[in-house]
Design an enzyme around this catalytic site. Structure first.
Site, PDB file in Angstrom:
ATOM      1  N   TYR A  13       0.812  -1.221   0.000  1.00  0.00           N
ATOM      2  CA  TYR A  13       0.000   0.000   0.000  1.00  0.00           C
ATOM      3  C   TYR A  13       0.840   1.264   0.000  1.00  0.00           C
ATOM      4  O   TYR A  13       0.304   2.359   0.008  1.00  0.00           O
ATOM      5  CB  TYR A  13      -0.908   0.005   1.236  1.00  0.00           C
ATOM      6  CG  TYR A  13      -0.136  -0.227   2.517  1.00  0.00           C
ATOM      7  CD1 TYR A  13       0.507   0.820   3.157  1.00  0.00           C
ATOM      8  CD2 TYR A  13      -0.012  -1.502   3.045  1.00  0.00           C
ATOM      9  CE1 TYR A  13       1.243   0.608   4.311  1.00  0.00           C
ATOM     10  CE2 TYR A  13       0.714  -1.725   4.200  1.00  0.00           C
ATOM     11  CZ  TYR A  13       1.339  -0.669   4.826  1.00  0.00           C
ATOM     12  OH  TYR A  13       2.080  -0.890   5.960  1.00  0.00           O
ATOM     13  N   GLY A  14       2.156   1.126  -0.009  1.00  0.00           N
ATOM     14  CA  GLY A  14       3.047   2.283   0.040  1.00  0.00           C
ATOM     15  C   GLY A  14       4.085   2.191  -1.056  1.00  0.00           C
ATOM     16  O   GLY A  14       3.758   1.965  -2.228  1.00  0.00           O
ATOM     17  N   SER A  15       5.338   2.337  -0.669  1.00  0.00           N
ATOM     18  CA  SER A  15       6.438   2.348  -1.639  1.00  0.00           C
ATOM     19  C   SER A  15       6.552   1.037  -2.406  1.00  0.00           C
ATOM     20  O   SER A  15       7.046   1.029  -3.537  1.00  0.00           O
ATOM     21  CB  SER A  15       7.755   2.664  -0.934  1.00  0.00           C
ATOM     22  OG  SER A  15       8.008   1.708   0.077  1.00  0.00           O
ATOM     23  N   LEU A  16       6.093  -0.079  -1.835  1.00  0.00           N
ATOM     24  CA  LEU A  16       6.176  -1.364  -2.530  1.00  0.00           C
ATOM     25  C   LEU A  16       5.136  -1.497  -3.647  1.00  0.00           C
ATOM     26  O   LEU A  16       5.132  -2.491  -4.363  1.00  0.00           O
ATOM     27  CB  LEU A  16       6.056  -2.527  -1.546  1.00  0.00           C
ATOM     28  CG  LEU A  16       7.240  -2.697  -0.600  1.00  0.00           C
ATOM     29  CD1 LEU A  16       6.969  -3.817   0.396  1.00  0.00           C
ATOM     30  CD2 LEU A  16       8.535  -2.963  -1.359  1.00  0.00           C
ATOM     31  N   GLN A  17       4.288  -0.489  -3.832  1.00  0.00           N
ATOM     32  CA  GLN A  17       3.426  -0.456  -5.016  1.00  0.00           C
ATOM     33  C   GLN A  17       4.234  -0.078  -6.254  1.00  0.00           C
ATOM     34  O   GLN A  17       3.796  -0.319  -7.378  1.00  0.00           O
ATOM     35  CB  GLN A  17       2.300   0.574  -4.854  1.00  0.00           C
ATOM     36  CG  GLN A  17       1.277   0.230  -3.807  1.00  0.00           C
ATOM     37  CD  GLN A  17       0.198   1.283  -3.795  1.00  0.00           C
ATOM     38  OE1 GLN A  17      -0.775   1.208  -4.556  1.00  0.00           O
ATOM     39  NE2 GLN A  17       0.363   2.290  -2.949  1.00  0.00           N
ATOM     40  N   GLU A  18       5.388   0.534  -6.042  1.00  0.00           N
ATOM     41  CA  GLU A  18       6.230   1.024  -7.136  1.00  0.00           C
ATOM     42  C   GLU A  18       7.073  -0.130  -7.678  1.00  0.00           C
ATOM     43  O   GLU A  18       7.928  -0.675  -6.970  1.00  0.00           O
ATOM     44  CB  GLU A  18       7.128   2.157  -6.647  1.00  0.00           C
ATOM     45  CG  GLU A  18       8.110   2.658  -7.668  1.00  0.00           C
ATOM     46  CD  GLU A  18       7.451   3.089  -8.980  1.00  0.00           C
ATOM     47  OE1 GLU A  18       7.952   2.670 -10.038  1.00  0.00           O
ATOM     48  OE2 GLU A  18       6.447   3.833  -8.943  1.00  0.00           O
ATOM     49  N   GLU A  81      11.157  -4.341   5.753  1.00  0.00           N
ATOM     50  CA  GLU A  81      10.152  -3.657   6.581  1.00  0.00           C
ATOM     51  C   GLU A  81      10.633  -3.496   8.013  1.00  0.00           C
ATOM     52  O   GLU A  81      10.158  -2.626   8.733  1.00  0.00           O
ATOM     53  CB  GLU A  81       8.805  -4.373   6.512  1.00  0.00           C
ATOM     54  CG  GLU A  81       8.171  -4.331   5.143  1.00  0.00           C
ATOM     55  CD  GLU A  81       7.851  -2.932   4.651  1.00  0.00           C
ATOM     56  OE1 GLU A  81       7.971  -1.957   5.408  1.00  0.00           O
ATOM     57  OE2 GLU A  81       7.479  -2.799   3.483  1.00  0.00           O
TER      58      GLU A  81
END
Length: 172
Positions: A13-18, A81
């Site tokens: 839901y954050g930077s790992l969407q990139e 994480e």
């Protein structure tokens, strides 16, 4: 061939969407689908460029499900994480099909953290912080190979300088 045996689905839901961040960490971009996590809120964190989620009973968090994550990849993501998050099993709904799916995700450990505020925005992050975040993620991987490896938290603290007045990171 992918290393590791089991295949996990992971809601991000954050930077790992990139995809670029995921590629740096996993050396591949897994298949992914859009999904919504209900009953959670995505927060900004004062002085940090990444978000977190906590259950709130009413909110909705948009994100992606990374499909087919191996044991080795999940171990890498757990290390990335770091100690700030717990990995939990949650139920998401896929955006395209409304199918419900049990997935893993990372939830903030400290529900009383005074640094939690507002709503984190992925597109804003992409415009303002993505490039530095990718660089810091590469630095994290380099530092893992050292005899006294740094955690992701330590790597990011040394990479990003903080403008404490407005909580925004500055280039180092």
């Amino acid at each position: 061939m992918l290393s590791g045996k089991a295949a996990y689905d992971l809601f991000v839901y954050g930077s790992l969407q990139e995809p670029e961040v995921v590629y740096v960490l996993l050396n591949r971009v897994p298949d992914h689908v859009s999904a919504v996590l209900s009953g959670f809120h995505r927060f900004r964190l004062k002085g940090r460029v990444y978000p977190t989620i906590l259950p709130d009973g009413t909110g909705k968090v948009n994100g992606k499900v990374l499909k087919g994550i191996t044991d080795d990849e999940l171990k890498m993501l757990d290390e990335f994480e770091d100690v700030e998050y717990d990995r939990k099993t949650v139920e998401v709904m896929l955006t395209d099909t409304s199918e419900k799916l049990q997935v893993e995700t990372y939830v903030w450990k400290n529900k009383d953290d005074p640094d939690l505020y507002g709503e984190w925005d992925f597109e804003e992050w992409r415009q303002h912080d993505k490039e530095d975040f990718v660089t810091a993620t590469k630095k994290f991987l380099e530092n893992r190979r050292l005899p006294e490896a740094k955690t992701r938290m330590d790597t990011f603290k040394t990479f990003f300088k903080q403008d404490l007045e407005n909580g925004k990171p500055l280039d180092s």
